[in-house]
Design an enzyme around this catalytic site. Structure first.
Site, short mmCIF file in Angstrom:
data_model
loop_
_atom_site.label_atom_id
_atom_site.label_comp_id
_atom_site.label_asym_id
_atom_site.label_seq_id
_atom_site.Cartn_x
_atom_site.Cartn_y
_atom_site.Cartn_z
N LYS A 13 4.22 -19.21 5.80
CA LYS A 13 3.59 -19.71 7.02
C LYS A 13 3.09 -18.51 7.82
O LYS A 13 3.61 -17.42 7.62
CB LYS A 13 4.58 -20.55 7.80
CG LYS A 13 5.51 -19.74 8.74
CD LYS A 13 6.16 -20.61 9.76
CE LYS A 13 6.51 -19.81 10.97
NZ LYS A 13 7.25 -20.48 12.00
N HIS A 68 7.73 -26.97 11.04
CA HIS A 68 9.17 -27.27 10.91
C HIS A 68 9.54 -28.65 11.47
O HIS A 68 10.18 -29.46 10.80
CB HIS A 68 10.00 -26.22 11.63
CG HIS A 68 9.72 -24.81 11.18
ND1 HIS A 68 9.49 -24.50 9.86
CD2 HIS A 68 9.64 -23.65 11.85
CE1 HIS A 68 9.28 -23.19 9.77
NE2 HIS A 68 9.36 -22.67 10.96
N LYS A 81 11.80 -21.40 23.26
CA LYS A 81 12.46 -20.08 23.26
C LYS A 81 13.25 -19.92 24.56
O LYS A 81 12.95 -20.57 25.56
CB LYS A 81 11.41 -18.96 23.23
CG LYS A 81 10.37 -19.11 22.14
CD LYS A 81 10.79 -18.41 20.91
CE LYS A 81 9.75 -18.55 19.81
NZ LYS A 81 10.34 -18.49 18.49
N ASP A 89 3.44 -22.91 16.05
CA ASP A 89 4.46 -22.09 15.39
C ASP A 89 5.64 -22.94 14.89
O ASP A 89 6.25 -22.60 13.89
CB ASP A 89 4.97 -21.03 16.39
CG ASP A 89 5.81 -19.97 15.71
OD1 ASP A 89 5.35 -19.42 14.68
OD2 ASP A 89 6.93 -19.69 16.19
N HIS A 101 10.67 -22.80 5.37
CA HIS A 101 12.06 -22.51 5.02
C HIS A 101 13.03 -23.56 5.57
O HIS A 101 14.15 -23.67 5.10
CB HIS A 101 12.47 -21.09 5.42
CG HIS A 101 12.58 -20.87 6.88
ND1 HIS A 101 11.52 -20.49 7.64
CD2 HIS A 101 13.63 -20.97 7.71
CE1 HIS A 101 11.92 -20.39 8.89
NE2 HIS A 101 13.19 -20.67 8.97
N ARG A 157 0.82 -1.22 0.00
CA ARG A 157 0.00 0.00 0.00
C ARG A 157 0.84 1.26 0.00
O ARG A 157 0.35 2.34 -0.35
CB ARG A 157 -0.91 0.01 1.23
CG ARG A 157 -2.04 -1.00 1.15
CD ARG A 157 -2.78 -1.09 2.45
NE ARG A 157 -1.88 -1.52 3.52
CZ ARG A 157 -2.26 -1.83 4.75
NH1 ARG A 157 -3.52 -1.76 5.08
NH2 ARG A 157 -1.38 -2.21 5.65
P1 NAP Z 1 5.00 -7.23 7.66
O1 NAP Z 1 6.33 -6.72 8.04
O2 NAP Z 1 3.80 -6.79 8.45
O3 NAP Z 1 4.78 -6.83 6.13
C1 NAP Z 1 3.54 -6.94 5.49
C2 NAP Z 1 3.64 -6.35 4.10
O4 NAP Z 1 2.36 -6.44 3.49
C3 NAP Z 1 4.04 -4.90 4.05
O5 NAP Z 1 4.77 -4.65 2.89
C4 NAP Z 1 2.69 -4.19 3.98
O6 NAP Z 1 2.90 -2.93 3.42
C5 NAP Z 1 1.94 -5.14 3.06
N1 NAP Z 1 0.49 -5.08 3.22
C6 NAP Z 1 -0.22 -5.22 4.36
N2 NAP Z 1 -1.53 -5.09 4.10
C7 NAP Z 1 -1.66 -4.88 2.77
C8 NAP Z 1 -2.75 -4.66 1.91
N3 NAP Z 1 -4.02 -4.63 2.35
N4 NAP Z 1 -2.51 -4.47 0.61
C9 NAP Z 1 -1.24 -4.48 0.13
N5 NAP Z 1 -0.17 -4.69 0.90
C10 NAP Z 1 -0.37 -4.88 2.21
O7 NAP Z 1 4.97 -8.81 7.65
P2 NAP Z 1 6.21 -9.80 7.38
O8 NAP Z 1 6.94 -10.00 8.66
O9 NAP Z 1 6.97 -9.34 6.20
O10 NAP Z 1 5.46 -11.16 7.09
C11 NAP Z 1 4.82 -11.46 5.86
C12 NAP Z 1 4.36 -12.91 5.91
O11 NAP Z 1 5.50 -13.76 6.06
C13 NAP Z 1 3.45 -13.25 7.11
O12 NAP Z 1 2.56 -14.25 6.71
C14 NAP Z 1 4.42 -13.83 8.14
O13 NAP Z 1 3.79 -14.71 9.03
C15 NAP Z 1 5.37 -14.59 7.21
N6 NAP Z 1 6.70 -14.82 7.77
C16 NAP Z 1 7.49 -13.77 8.12
C17 NAP Z 1 8.76 -14.01 8.60
C18 NAP Z 1 9.68 -12.87 8.97
O14 NAP Z 1 10.85 -13.15 9.26
N7 NAP Z 1 9.24 -11.64 8.93
C19 NAP Z 1 9.22 -15.32 8.75
C20 NAP Z 1 8.39 -16.38 8.38
C21 NAP Z 1 7.13 -16.10 7.88
P3 NAP Z 1 1.83 -1.72 3.56
O15 NAP Z 1 1.42 -1.69 5.01
O16 NAP Z 1 2.56 -0.53 3.10
O17 NAP Z 1 0.71 -2.10 2.67
#
Ligand code: NAP
Length: 484
Positions: free
Chosen positions: A148, A240, A331, A235, A178, A51
């Site tokens: 996930k 995993h 943890k 989780d 992963h 967004r």
């Molecule tokens: P995050 O930091 O909250 O990022 C979410 C992304 O989605 C942002 O770019 C956000 O940008 C965008 N977004 C949110 N709502 C949106 C909408 N309505 N339309 C378009 N874009 C939207 O989350 P994340 O940590 O990257 O995690 C993403 C996924 O990966 C999740 O399912 C999480 O469980 C999984 N995951 C993450 C990690 C990790 O290390 N972070 C590890 C394993 C799995 P805007 O707010 O600008 O739209």
């Protein structure tokens, strides 16, 4: 030994959620490193979407910072960074809105591989799938990658699968775990099925038990609210640890191919016996070492969510009848360590006299730290003084074996993204696997919810609750040490 890099075909990759944490830390730096390694073709294009009101230049600045922070030394090569940034474009869109999709479509090039990475929370998956297919952005050749957590229980996983399958065929859906992208996990298959040595011993007749440990030193601080809704079982275990269990226990697939491997993993999940409450230990870390307790991090003094779990699991089939698999994850433990240990039985008869404290052979597949494989064997203690026995490790650390190659070895995300482009689903979870895993996990969670049981407290910086030690002690076994 020189690792061979086989370039993938040109592609357009859309990342929805491109400004999020996962994209910043893993996906974008990973793609950059693949480009530097010569695996990602120069003609590849990466289109970020979220967004945020960015233009291409703004997104490139964002990615440049991400590379500086997360791509290591490779990011010091400004020519490569500039080359990678040239591959990037950006579209601002809200998944629930109607603008931006046309522009997204116009950026895709025909006759290329098209993949879309859903790097957002799962509540957005269904809507994204509908928008992509509704706007004709994807077709029957496109691939989608989902993160996930894949569901919160069987019902939600089924609903997610149904939403995705309404728009995509199963062969187009890449569900990431992963852990499956780790070099050692694939090596587990190579060791088992590439050597005649191990497979004949890989059964209840010769294996006493198997231990799978994923220990973390980190707490849930900063994401306690999110974590408190899932806990260690959802989780870590459901995905995993279950995947590691499947790869350790499965029958040899007829070939190394997506469906052959996943069919065998599914059979393992379906052979898992229900787990009695007495064979599960749940824990919550207490305060200590200048850090708050789990319940403080979760901001709920009444929280019954576990930050640690240990369990004894039985695989009810011919190969594993009577060989338990012990799983534990938590943890705030003493060390960061992920490993699978295959503990073999003692030789049936000792020809050596004396009080030799025989420990038996153990094959350890280390996922972290220092990915590698170790086999503990018994040898004669060197020197004069008769026949005294001792144990030594036969150690195959990837860092030692591969030298400089290790630094350029792709990390799990890099490898998996390249597999998506190659169209290889072997290291991704199939929908029926995920559902079968939830079908096994749900009754265990329901049982402790019905009982209203609370996790037992454990000291930070240790090995988890004492009850988890008892889980093995009562079987005459002991956990391998979690080292700092
Ligand atoms: P995050 O930091 O909250 O990022 C979410 C992304 O989605 C942002 O770019 C956000 O940008 C965008 N977004 C949110 N709502 C949106 C909408 N309505 N339309 C378009 N874009 C939207 O989350 P994340 O940590 O990257 O995690 C993403 C996924 O990966 C999740 O399912 C999480 O469980 C999984 N995951 C993450 C990690 C990790 O290390 N972070 C590890 C394993 C799995 P805007 O707010 O600008 O739209």
């Amino acid at each position: 030994m020189v690792a061979k890099t086989i370039p993938v075909d040109p592609f357009d990759l859309i990342i929805i959620g491109a400004t999020g944490d996962l994209a910043r830390r893993k996906i974008l730096p990973g793609l950059f490193r693949r480009m530097c390694a010569g695996q990602m073709p120069e003609t590849a294009k990466v289109i970020g979407a979220s967004r945020g009101e960015l233009d291409d230049a703004g997104f490139r600045d964002f990615v440049k910072d991400a590379l500086k922070e997360f791509a290591g030394d490779t990011a010091k090569d400004s020519k490569s960074v500039a080359q990678f940034l040239e591959m990037l474009e950006y579209v601002s869109l809200d998944v629930f809105g109607d603008t931006g999709w046309k522009e997204l479509k116009s950026k895709l090039r025909p006759d290329m591989i098209h993949a879309v990475y859903f790097s957002v929370g799962p509540s957005l998956f269904g809507e994204i799938a509908r928008k992509l297919s509704g706007h004709g952005i994807t077709d029957e050749h496109s691939r989608i990658v989902v993160e996930k957590p894949f569901g919160h229980d069987l019902e939600t996983a089924k609903a997610l699968n149904a939403e995705l399958r309404a728009c995509f065929d199963e062969h187009q859906i890449y569900r990431i775990d992963h852990y499956l992208g780790k070099e050692t996990v694939q090596n587990l298959m190579a060791v088992r099925f590439g050597n005649a040595l191990f497979e004949p011993l890989w059964n209840a007749q010769h294996v006493d038990h198997v231990q799978i440990t994923v220990a973390e030193t980190v707490s849930v601080e900063g994401r306690g609210g999110y974590y408190d809704k899932s806990g260690a079982m959802r989780d870590m275990v459901q995905n995993h640890l279950m995947q590691l269990l499947c790869l350790s226990a499965m029958e040899p697939p007829s070939k190394y191919g997506a469906d052959a491997v996943r069919d065998e993993k599914l059979k393992v999940i379906r052979a898992l016996e229900p787990v009695a409450p007495s064979e599960v230990v749940r824990g919550q870390y207490s305060a200590g070492r200048d850090m708050a307790s789990y319940v403080e991090h979760a901001e709920d003094p009444e929280s019954k969510t576990e930050s640690f779990i240990a369990m004894k699991v039985k695989v009810a089939n011919w190969r594993w009848a009577s060989t338990p698999f012990y799983l534990r994850t938590g943890k705030r433990l003493r060390g960061r360590m992920s490993e699978i240990a295959i503990v073999f039985k003692d030789p049936p008869h000792s020809i050596f006299e004396g009080d030799f404290n025989r420990k038996g052979n153990v094959l350890v597949i280390r996922l972290q730290p220092d990915e590698g494989i170790t086999m503990r064997v018994t040898i004669k203690e060197p020197g004069p003084g008769g026949m005294r026995l001792t144990e030594v490790p036969l150690d195959m650390s990837f860092a030692d074996a591969l030298g400089d190659q290790v630094s350029v070895m792709p990390d799990a995300y890099e490898r998996l993204i390249m597999d998506v482009i190659r169209g290889d689903q072997t290291l991704f979870m199939r929908g029926d696997e995920v559902e079968a895993a939830w079908a096994w996990v749900d009754p265990i969670i329901e049982a402790w919810q019905e009982a209203g049981s609370r996790p037992v407290p454990y000291d930070p910086g240790g090995s988890g609750p004492d009850d988890s030690l008892m889980l093995l002690h009562k079987d005459g076994r002991r956990w391998r040490e979690i080292k700092p």
